[in-house]
Write an enzyme that holds these catalytic residues in place. Structure first.
Site, mmCIF file in Angstrom:
data_model
loop_
_atom_site.group_PDB
_atom_site.id
_atom_site.type_symbol
_atom_site.label_atom_id
_atom_site.label_comp_id
_atom_site.label_asym_id
_atom_site.label_seq_id
_atom_site.Cartn_x
_atom_site.Cartn_y
_atom_site.Cartn_z
ATOM 1 N N CYS A 1 4.632 56.090 -47.178
ATOM 2 C CA CYS A 1 4.417 56.096 -48.629
ATOM 3 C C CYS A 1 5.154 54.929 -49.298
ATOM 4 O O CYS A 1 6.382 54.920 -49.347
ATOM 5 C CB CYS A 1 4.889 57.444 -49.170
ATOM 6 S SG CYS A 1 5.048 57.529 -50.956
ATOM 7 N N CYS B 1 7.379 55.844 -52.242
ATOM 8 C CA CYS B 1 8.564 56.549 -51.742
ATOM 9 C C CYS B 1 9.626 55.543 -51.307
ATOM 10 O O CYS B 1 10.807 55.701 -51.615
ATOM 11 C CB CYS B 1 8.210 57.448 -50.551
ATOM 12 S SG CYS B 1 7.014 58.738 -50.929
#
Length: 107
Positions: free
Chosen positions: A32, A35
């Site tokens: 991600c 993230c």
């Protein structure tokens, strides 16, 4: 050394639900991008707010039961748990000041 510890399905209850201080959970995954973008911000705030709040990370791919119990549909998602209860949850990457404001709303 990281001031943000990794929590698993197995350690979640003792490290988060039984915590004496509020816990900010960072639901994330290695793949991600947002993230990874938030990781340094989470680390900085973990250091700055040390003693007031604990920050932990939950890899949603490796800990699906915990992610499912929080209804995680997108990442990064952050949840603040106090006294075993979710008191605030928000998703998406954001600048450090905005992230800090979200966390401090419930401290």
């Amino acid at each position: 050394m990281s001031s943000v510890s990794a929590v698993t399905d197995a350690t979640f209850a003792t490290e988060v639900l039984a915590s004496d201080v509020p816990v900010v959970i960072d639901f994330w995954a290695e793949w991600c991008g947002p993230c990874r973008q938030m990781a340094p911000i989470v680390e900085e705030l973990a250091t700055e707010l040390d003693g007031k709040v604990t920050f932990v990370k939950v890899d949603v791919d490796e800990n699906p039961a915990t992610a499912r119990s929080f209804g995680i549909r997108s990442i990064p998602t952050f949840a603040v748990v106090r006294d075993g209860e979710v008191v605030h949850q928000f998703a998406g990457s954001r600048p450090k000041a905005a992230f800090r404001k979200e966390v401090e709303r419930v401290l």
